[in-house]
Design an enzyme around this catalytic site. Structure first.
Site, PDB file in Angstrom:
ATOM      1  NE  ARG A  17      -4.399  -1.185   2.073  1.00 13.34           N
ATOM      2  CZ  ARG A  17      -4.784  -2.176   2.866  1.00 13.34           C
ATOM      3  NH1 ARG A  17      -3.990  -2.577   3.843  1.00 13.34           N
ATOM      4  NH2 ARG A  17      -5.949  -2.775   2.695  1.00 13.34           N
ATOM      5  CB  ALA A 392      10.858  -4.669  21.806  1.00 15.96           C
ATOM      6  CD  GLU A 394       7.416   2.055  18.058  1.00 12.79           C
ATOM      7  OE1 GLU A 394       7.281   2.086  16.822  1.00 12.79           O
ATOM      8  OE2 GLU A 394       6.456   1.885  18.848  1.00 12.79           O
ATOM      9  CG  ASP A 512      38.956 -30.795 -16.771  1.00  8.84           C
ATOM     10  OD1 ASP A 512      39.596 -31.693 -16.206  1.00  8.84           O
ATOM     11  OD2 ASP A 512      37.769 -30.524 -16.540  1.00  8.84           O
ATOM     12  CG  ASP A 514      35.349 -36.574 -15.917  1.00  6.68           C
ATOM     13  OD1 ASP A 514      34.421 -37.298 -16.276  1.00  6.68           O
ATOM     14  OD2 ASP A 514      36.510 -36.976 -15.682  1.00  6.68           O
TER      15      ASP A 514
END
Length: 755
Positions: A17, A392, A394, A512, A514
């Site tokens: 909102r 808490a 506040e 390389d 794999d």
């Protein structure tokens, strides 16, 4: 400081909102600032940030009215706004299915650990997705590449991914203001829903949570659901580096601390002090919500009075409940339970002169709220589950006399910071009752010590620090994305590489096996080269200017069996054995301790027993534990555990432990692909070097060749690397090698030979 580039950008804040409410009566239209922690937090930050920070601040959200009313109110909006408002108009019935339906009847209860309250409704889900699409369409019309988007909360989990479709390069931060659940809860949703929500969040550059626990739960979910591995708090999604981190939201400390000394608050405080007289006042304020634990709170207070009857008539509990979502059945039912419990409690323990609970069901003006914070002796804040709980903070900020006691649920995110509160389990009414007694009887000196420590925390990491921390981290992530950006081999770079190859006269090709020349197989023995690959290697080796080496972690027997008939060099077990072109095998490593394999094999075997579909591969010089076929998260955890155990077990052995691509390997000291490459280039001179690999073990080669002018290094896959370029897959590698075979001859150029 907020991270910014030199060019100012627009900031888009997107929430469910807009931060204002439009109220229409018969005569006119009135505006008021919306309530809630999110609005208060962001508004306070933007008011305190520099006007030069952003060229424009645009807040997008649902205006809670239709287009006609919005147009009528535009004059009043223009004169009062702190932002440019971007309204997203949504048809009422669709909005209700999105908001009351999916957002608050599924996500809210599930993420707050109330799975039995969750409603799994396809219509709600479809509405949720459609509304997020409407947000994306509205914002995409105004946002430009380079702008910053800050998406807020659980109503808009898929939005970042939708915005990326319109603007792939915008910077997106997402912050979740509620808890994130464990995988065991998250997986209760249908799988397509899981995927869409997680992919939506992962499309942001930075994903913020109140605590590191929530971030860890999110990372566990993307690993289990999306099969995405993470490295600490970082992971890669759709070729971007993303970070999940904790940012415990703060408040405007000065606003509350200074308000406590204002005339209006002082007047209200004196009224409440006169009301309580010699009694001790306990105070709570919360929205109406089953997650807030109001019923348990009342039961804890009731138990305190029954266990300590000497306090009957000497304490008063002021309970303020702010209306919220009354139209949802669970909320109206919760209110009925609270109303009945308070009535029974006041009727059973109270009398004409004293009521145990003074109950107020309505909104509180700011000054009255601070007046209650500062008049009470004890704040009782005991949610069953809460993302943070700003009440808490506040309360702590309001105590300008340094006194007061905070009893706080350990299930609230704030409990991680406010460790000097009396922390309790909100389901344990006895512990709550004991804490109330402790708080009421606490000495002023202890109150001041605890309050001073909490105020230091709340003041230091206030709302500005929270937002600045988030934006600074977002900037750092974006900067890292640039420095670690994968540099895929494009057409221009390909032509440059091919031309250099065609003009050279002595070439070294390091390949390389794999994950580079062939895809990974479930079993190592299945990774047999196919005829097309063999023909490509044969064609490359037919050119006598080419020295080709297959450099692999494979054992020498397998490489010899599959590739030994070709005119190529073979390097096995990361360099432990080398077969130069046209020669036999030579050992580069020795077993200084013949028993080291016997010492570590049991550790690998134990891990294989515990991790389904993992297996051990024994080579001539090394042992490897593979977990590529195991379940992703479990395999990763088992790999970390094994890696640490092997480090301890091999501390005094002449070996090292390597974590590769879904493999943990133990091999002799001094053996790696980088050392093998160093030896090759020291023995021959080359004017062109091509090196391809996909694994962490290949980074040793890339590092060695990084300073070699004639070297082209390519990482297979999208991970950031020391290689100069990336290439997508083994399939693309093979196509590229065939392109090299078919590339036309070019006249040589004067190139410095490398040795």
């Amino acid at each position: 400081m907020i991270y910014l580039t030199t060019m100012k950008k627009k900031l888009f804040i997107i929430s469910n909102r807009l931060p204002l409410t439009i109220e229409q009566n018969e005569q006119d239209i009135q505006l008021r600032q919306s309530s809630g922690g999110l609005v208060s937090a962001i508004s306070a930050f933007l008011k305190k940030s520099s006007p030069d920070t952003f060229s424009e601040q645009i807040w997008a959200g649902f205006p809670d009215c239709n287009y006609d009313i919005w147009q009528r109110a535009r004059g009043a909006i223009q004169s009062t706004r702190d932002y440019t408002y971007l309204p997203v108009f949504i048809e009422e019935e669709l909005y209700q299915r999105y908001y009351q339906g999916f957002s608050n009847s599924l996500i809210w209860p599930l993420f707050h650990y109330f799975p039995s309250f969750a409603e799994y409704n396809d219509d709600y889900y479809n509405a949720y997705i459609r509304v997020n699409e409407l947000f994306a369409e509205a914002v995409s019309q105004q946002v430009n590449n380079g702008d910053m988007v800050w998406i807020q909360d659980y109503h808009l989990l898929p939005l970042a991914a939708m915005l990326r479709r319109y603007h792939p390069t915008i910077s997106i931060g997402f912050f979740l203001h509620i808890p994130f659940p464990s995988y065991e809860l998250f997986r209760l949703m249908p799988k397509p829903w899981q995927h869409q929500l997680l992919k939506g969040m992962a499309a942001a550059d930075l994903i913020g949570f109140h605590t590191i626990d929530y971030a860890a739960d999110f990372l566990a979910c993307i690993a289990n659901v999306l099969k995405i591995e993470h490295d600490g708090q970082f992971f890669r999604f759709e070729e971007r580096l993303v970070k999940a981190d904790a940012f415990p939201i703060g408040i405007d400390f000065d606003q509350f601390h200074e308000a406590a000394g204002s005339e209006e608050v002082s007047r209200i405080r004196q009224q409440y002090i006169a009301l309580k007289g010699p009694q001790k006042m306990i105070f709570s304020v919360d929205r109406l919500d089953y997650t807030k634990g109001l019923h348990n709170r009342l039961k804890g207070y009731h138990r305190f009075l029954t266990q300590h009857p000497e306090y009957i008539g000497k304490v008063m509990f002021v309970l303020v409940v702010i209306p919220s979502r009354d139209e949802i059945d669970k909320y109206s039912e919760n209110k009925r339970i609270i109303d009945e419990y308070i009535g029974n409690l006041n009727g059973s323990l109270g009398d004409i002169s004293w009521l145990p609970v003074r109950y107020h069901y309505n909104h509180l003006p700011f000054e009255e709220l601070v007046g209650l914070y500062t008049a009470c002796d004890l704040a009782l804040i005991t949610p069953l589950r809460d993302g943070m709980n700003l009440v808490a903070k506040e309360y702590v900020a309001s105590q300008n006399d340094g006194k007061g006691v905070l009893i706080l649920s350990e299930m609230a995110g704030a409990a991680r910071e406010l460790t000097d509160a009396l922390l309790i389990n909100p389901n344990d009414t006895k512990e709550m009752a004991d804490a109330i007694k402790t708080g009421i009887e606490m000495s002023e000196s202890e109150q001041r010590d605890r309050m001073a420590a909490m105020q230091k925390v709340v003041k230091k990491y206030n709302i500005n620090a929270w937002a600045n921390d988030f934006f600074a981290t977002l900037g750092e992530v974006i900067k890292q994305q640039g420095s670690l950006e994968t540099k895929f081999l494009d057409n221009f770079s390909s032509v440059g590489l091919l031309d250099a190859y065609a003009r050279s006269s002595r070439r070294l090709l390091l390949l390389d096996y794999d994950g580079t020349l062939i895809p990974f197989s479930k079993e190592p023995s299945e990774a047999i080269p196919d005829p097309i690959l063999l023909q490509t290697l044969k064609d490359l080796s037919a050119d006598k200017r080419n020295h080709i080496y297959i450099i692999s972690g494979r054992d020498s027997e397998s490489l010899e069996k599959w590739l030994g008939h070709l005119e190529v060099g073979l390097i096995a077990e990361h360099g432990a054995k080398i077969k130069n072109i046209g020669r036999g095998w030579q050992n580069e490593a020795f077993r200084a301790d013949e028993d080291w394999m016997a010492k570590i094999r049991p550790l690998m075997e134990l891990q294989s027993d515990k991790c389904v579909r993992s297996f051990i591969e024994e080579k001539e010089f090394s042992l490897a534990w593979h977990y590529r076929n195991a379940e992703l998260v479990h395999g990763g955890l088992m790999a970390k555990e094994l890696f640490n155990r092997l480090l301890n077990a091999t501390a005094n052995l002449p070996v090292n432990v390597l974590a590769g691509n879904k493999v943990i390997e133990v091999r002799p000291n001094g053996i790696d692909k980088g050392s093998a490459v160093t030896k090759l280039i020291s023995e021959q001179s080359y004017d062109f070097i091509l090196c391809l690999g996909d694994d962490k073990t290949d980074e040793d080669m890339f590092k060695i060749l990084a300073s070699v002018d004639v070297a082209y290094t390519i990482k297979v896959g999208q991970d950031a690397s020391f290689a100069k370029y990336n290439i997508q897959s083994p399939h693309v590698v093979r196509t590229f090698l065939q392109t090299i075979v078919d590339y036309p001859e070019l006249p040589p150029t004067a190139v410095k030979f490398m040795r």
